[in-house]
Design a protein around this motif. Structure first.
Motif, PDB file in Angstrom:
ATOM      1  N   ALA A  96       0.827  -1.201   0.062  1.00 41.66           N
ATOM      2  CA  ALA A  96      -0.072  -0.048  -0.032  1.00 41.66           C
ATOM      3  C   ALA A  96       0.747   1.383  -0.149  1.00 41.66           C
ATOM      4  N   GLU A  97       0.300   2.181  -0.451  1.00 42.55           N
ATOM      5  CA  GLU A  97       0.889   3.598  -0.559  1.00 42.55           C
ATOM      6  C   GLU A  97      -0.295   4.581   0.094  1.00 42.55           C
ATOM      7  N   LEU A  98       0.068   5.596   0.923  1.00 42.25           N
ATOM      8  CA  LEU A  98      -0.873   6.540   1.340  1.00 42.25           C
ATOM      9  C   LEU A  98      -0.253   7.750   0.857  1.00 42.25           C
ATOM     10  N   SER A  99      -1.001   8.452   0.119  1.00 45.32           N
ATOM     11  CA  SER A  99      -0.606   9.902  -0.273  1.00 45.32           C
ATOM     12  C   SER A  99      -1.543  10.609   0.356  1.00 45.32           C
ATOM     13  N   VAL A 100      -0.792  11.533   1.460  1.00 47.43           N
ATOM     14  CA  VAL A 100      -1.477  12.282   2.479  1.00 47.43           C
ATOM     15  C   VAL A 100      -1.122  13.700   1.959  1.00 47.43           C
ATOM     16  N   ASN A 101      -2.263  14.648   2.070  1.00 44.84           N
ATOM     17  CA  ASN A 101      -2.302  16.094   1.876  1.00 44.84           C
ATOM     18  C   ASN A 101      -2.595  16.820   2.960  1.00 44.84           C
ATOM     19  N   ILE A 102      -1.429  17.810   3.687  1.00 38.56           N
ATOM     20  CA  ILE A 102      -1.989  18.353   4.855  1.00 38.56           C
ATOM     21  C   ILE A 102      -1.956  19.796   4.587  1.00 38.56           C
ATOM     22  N   PRO A 103      -3.007  20.705   3.810  1.00 45.74           N
ATOM     23  CA  PRO A 103      -2.603  21.915   3.367  1.00 45.74           C
ATOM     24  C   PRO A 103      -2.347  23.070   4.477  1.00 45.74           C
ATOM     25  N   ASP A 104      -1.650  23.948   4.249  1.00 46.66           N
ATOM     26  CA  ASP A 104      -1.400  25.080   5.153  1.00 46.66           C
ATOM     27  C   ASP A 104      -0.566  24.802   6.352  1.00 46.66           C
ATOM     28  N   VAL A 105       0.332  23.936   6.165  1.00 51.09           N
ATOM     29  CA  VAL A 105       1.533  23.610   7.199  1.00 51.09           C
ATOM     30  C   VAL A 105       2.699  23.254   6.407  1.00 51.09           C
ATOM     31  N   GLY A 106       3.643  23.441   7.058  1.00 53.89           N
ATOM     32  CA  GLY A 106       5.117  23.336   6.394  1.00 53.89           C
ATOM     33  C   GLY A 106       5.226  21.647   5.993  1.00 53.89           C
ATOM     34  N   LEU A 107       6.102  21.546   5.109  1.00 52.06           N
ATOM     35  CA  LEU A 107       6.424  19.987   4.591  1.00 52.06           C
ATOM     36  C   LEU A 107       6.648  19.236   5.697  1.00 52.06           C
ATOM     37  N   LEU A 135       4.516   6.101   2.830  1.00 53.48           N
ATOM     38  CA  LEU A 135       3.856   7.252   3.009  1.00 53.48           C
ATOM     39  C   LEU A 135       4.400   8.275   2.348  1.00 53.48           C
ATOM     40  N   THR A 136       3.545   9.131   1.510  1.00 49.90           N
ATOM     41  CA  THR A 136       4.003  10.051   0.502  1.00 49.90           C
ATOM     42  C   THR A 136       3.267  11.199   1.145  1.00 49.90           C
ATOM     43  N   VAL A 137       3.793  12.402   1.344  1.00 48.40           N
ATOM     44  CA  VAL A 137       3.100  13.798   1.982  1.00 48.40           C
ATOM     45  C   VAL A 137       3.398  14.840   1.156  1.00 48.40           C
ATOM     46  N   SER A 138       2.289  15.698   0.938  1.00 50.33           N
ATOM     47  CA  SER A 138       2.104  16.859   0.401  1.00 50.33           C
ATOM     48  C   SER A 138       1.565  17.790   1.234  1.00 50.33           C
TER      49      SER A 138
END
Length: 140
Positions: A96-107, A135-138
């Motif tokens: 599995a890969e989880l592509s996580v996006n959390i806007p408005d915070v630093g990477l 885990l992939t984060v943006s």
């Protein structure tokens, strides 16, 4: 351990059959996807259901972490990609890969919150050590 919630679902016919939850909320036909020899991709399949559950659960865990840290963000999203893989012994497994996006915070913050969510998410805890989870984060 203290049980917090329980639900059951019953499958008939395996990958080319039917699944139904005990409360009748989930009640649908499942079919083998085209990539695995099915006729088309017009039906749900077990990996799709797992991806839906994992993404929803992880997003809830992520938002719990954000709330505990009193972090205000835009709307978070988690996309779960679930793959069937061939194992060396001839059997099959999942990755599995989880592509996580959390806007408005630093990477870096987004990465840290994602890793914290990965520690508490029930799906992550169930899969840890059993399947590879990337885990992939943006943050946009």
């Amino acid at each position: 351990m203290k049980k917090l919630y329980s639900i059951a679902a019953t499958a008939t016919g395996g990958r080319n059959g039917h699944v139904k939850s005990e409360n009748n909320v989930l009640d649908l036909e499942v079919r083998m996807p085209r990539a695995l020899g099915g006729a088309n991709d017009d039906y749900a399949n077990p990996e799709m259901l797992f991806a839906a559950g994992y993404s929803a659960c992880f997003d809830s865990a992520l938002n719990l972490i954000l709330k505990k840290n009193k972090i205000q963000t835009g709307i978070t999203t988690v996309t779960a990609y679930v793959n069937i893989i061939q194992l060396e012994n001839g059997g099959f497994g999942l990755a599995a890969e989880l592509s996580v996006n959390i806007p408005d915070v630093g990477l870096e913050e987004a990465q840290s919150f994602t890793e914290e969510a990965h520690k508490i998410c029930p799906y992550s805890n169930a899969t840890r050590g059993n399947i590879e989870v990337k885990l992939t984060v943006s943050n946009n």
